[in-house]
Design a protein around this motif. Structure first.
Motif, PDB file in Angstrom:
ATOM      1  N   THR A  11       2.420  -2.039   5.863  1.00 33.41           N
ATOM      2  CA  THR A  11       0.873  -2.183   6.087  1.00 33.41           C
ATOM      3  C   THR A  11       0.806  -3.961   6.532  1.00 33.41           C
ATOM      4  OG1 THR A  11       1.408  -4.052   3.893  1.00 33.41           O
ATOM      5  CG2 THR A  11       0.597  -1.697   3.243  1.00 33.41           C
ATOM      6  N   GLN A  14       2.533  -7.004   4.998  1.00 34.36           N
ATOM      7  CA  GLN A  14       4.236  -6.675   5.006  1.00 34.36           C
ATOM      8  C   GLN A  14       4.943  -6.690   5.981  1.00 34.36           C
ATOM      9  OE1 GLN A  14       4.035  -2.681   3.409  1.00 34.36           O
ATOM     10  NE2 GLN A  14       4.347  -2.874   1.347  1.00 34.36           N
ATOM     11  N   ARG A  32       2.501  -4.053  -8.188  1.00 35.01           N
ATOM     12  CA  ARG A  32       1.979  -2.872  -6.943  1.00 35.01           C
ATOM     13  C   ARG A  32       1.440  -3.154  -5.826  1.00 35.01           C
ATOM     14  NH1 ARG A  32       5.435  -0.798  -8.921  1.00 35.01           N
ATOM     15  NH2 ARG A  32       4.575   1.158  -7.707  1.00 35.01           N
ATOM     16  N   GLY A  34       3.486  -3.712  -3.282  1.00 31.85           N
ATOM     17  CA  GLY A  34       3.810  -3.326  -1.843  1.00 31.85           C
ATOM     18  C   GLY A  34       5.327  -4.531  -0.969  1.00 31.85           C
ATOM     19  N   GLN A  37       8.692  -2.304  -1.236  1.00 25.51           N
ATOM     20  CA  GLN A  37       8.745  -1.644  -0.049  1.00 25.51           C
ATOM     21  C   GLN A  37       8.789  -2.233   1.366  1.00 25.51           C
ATOM     22  OE1 GLN A  37       8.898   1.410  -0.113  1.00 25.51           O
ATOM     23  NE2 GLN A  37       9.473   0.735  -2.344  1.00 25.51           N
ATOM     24  N   ARG A  74      12.250   6.023  -4.776  1.00 25.36           N
ATOM     25  CA  ARG A  74      11.004   4.884  -3.745  1.00 25.36           C
ATOM     26  C   ARG A  74      12.319   3.533  -2.971  1.00 25.36           C
ATOM     27  NH1 ARG A  74       6.335   2.572  -4.131  1.00 25.36           N
ATOM     28  NH2 ARG A  74       5.607   2.897  -1.842  1.00 25.36           N
ATOM     29  N   TRP A 192      -2.042  -5.942  -4.778  1.00 23.66           N
ATOM     30  CA  TRP A 192      -2.426  -4.693  -4.772  1.00 23.66           C
ATOM     31  C   TRP A 192      -3.082  -4.039  -3.994  1.00 23.66           C
ATOM     32  CZ3 TRP A 192      -7.104  -2.882  -6.153  1.00 23.66           C
ATOM     33  CH2 TRP A 192      -7.265  -4.041  -7.270  1.00 23.66           C
ATOM     34  N   ASN A 195      -2.453  -3.058  -0.192  1.00 27.18           N
ATOM     35  CA  ASN A 195      -1.826  -1.741  -0.422  1.00 27.18           C
ATOM     36  C   ASN A 195      -2.451  -0.589  -0.176  1.00 27.18           C
ATOM     37  OD1 ASN A 195       0.498   0.410  -0.901  1.00 27.18           O
ATOM     38  ND2 ASN A 195       0.952  -1.094  -3.047  1.00 27.18           N
TER      39      ASN A 195
END
Length: 220
Positions: A11, A14, A32, A34, A37, A74, A192, A195
């Protein structure tokens, strides 16, 4: 080409966190958002970018690290296979270590005690991510961050990241760095809502607030 493939899965928030040039970074996010990740991709990108460097993901316990970034559907092994990177690295299940064809290594570990933290002295890291910082004993976190990790960044002009969610105690290293009280790094915050891979978050959130009798400004 491999790095481009990874960046496409991020994203905007990120990507901004990873691309920042600061050598001390903080990501304090909601659940949540991200964050995990983002940081596992960051580790991959750094290991691919330069040969013969060491990178480290570390959290409060080794068991927690395994659940978060190794055994999860994940986690790093699944992401590596999904992106087609398994042709370029070897995964050691027992040690939770990833060795790349260019000689770079990603270690996964924990630091529940001062003795655990001491095990990471003597390395020369290009990137260290200390995750779930809110769950650490803050005295041990300070020791890990300042004594064991920071000097290990000199070899490669490395980067250390403190990441986590807002903690219940308004004191200590995590609170001071994530709130901007302690200077010397860069703090990023997102939730979140940013995300784009999370579907149905808004409706779940509104329902949860109503059922629990909470407002959006409640500390919980």
């Amino acid at each position: 080409e491999l790095q481009k493939r990874i960046m496409l899965t991020l994203t905007t928030e990120q990507r901004e966190f990873i691309s920042s040039n600061h050598d001390h970074k903080v990501a304090c996010c909601s659940r949540r958002a991200g964050k995990t990740q983002a940081i596992i991709r960051y580790l991959l990108l750094r290991a691919l970018a330069q040969p013969n460097v060491e990178c480290l993901y570390i959290t409060g316990t080794k068991e927690s690290a395994r659940k978060i970034v190794w055994s999860s559907p994940r986690g790093l092994p699944v992401l590596i296979r999904t992106l087609g990177l398994d042709k370029f690295c070897e995964l050691n299940e027992g040690d939770m270590r990833i060795t790349f064809w260019n000689g770079s290594v990603i270690f996964i570990g924990g630091a529940e005690t001062r003795a655990d933290a001491l095990r990471w002295k003597g390395h020369g890291f290009a990137l260290v991510v200390i995750d779930e910082a809110q769950d650490f004993d803050q005295e041990n976190l300070e020791y890990l961050y300042g004594v064991c990790i920071s000097p290990s960044l000199m070899d490669h002009k490395g980067t250390v990241c403190l990441t986590g969610t807002p903690g219940p105690v308004l004191d200590g290293l995590w609170y001071e760095t994530s709130s901007g009280i302690r200077k010397g790094g860069e703090a990023k915050h997102w939730t979140w809502r940013e995300n784009r891979f999370l579907k149905g978050g808004e409706s779940w959130f509104r329902k949860e607030l109503q059922q629990r009798g909470l407002s959006e400004k409640d500390p919980i």
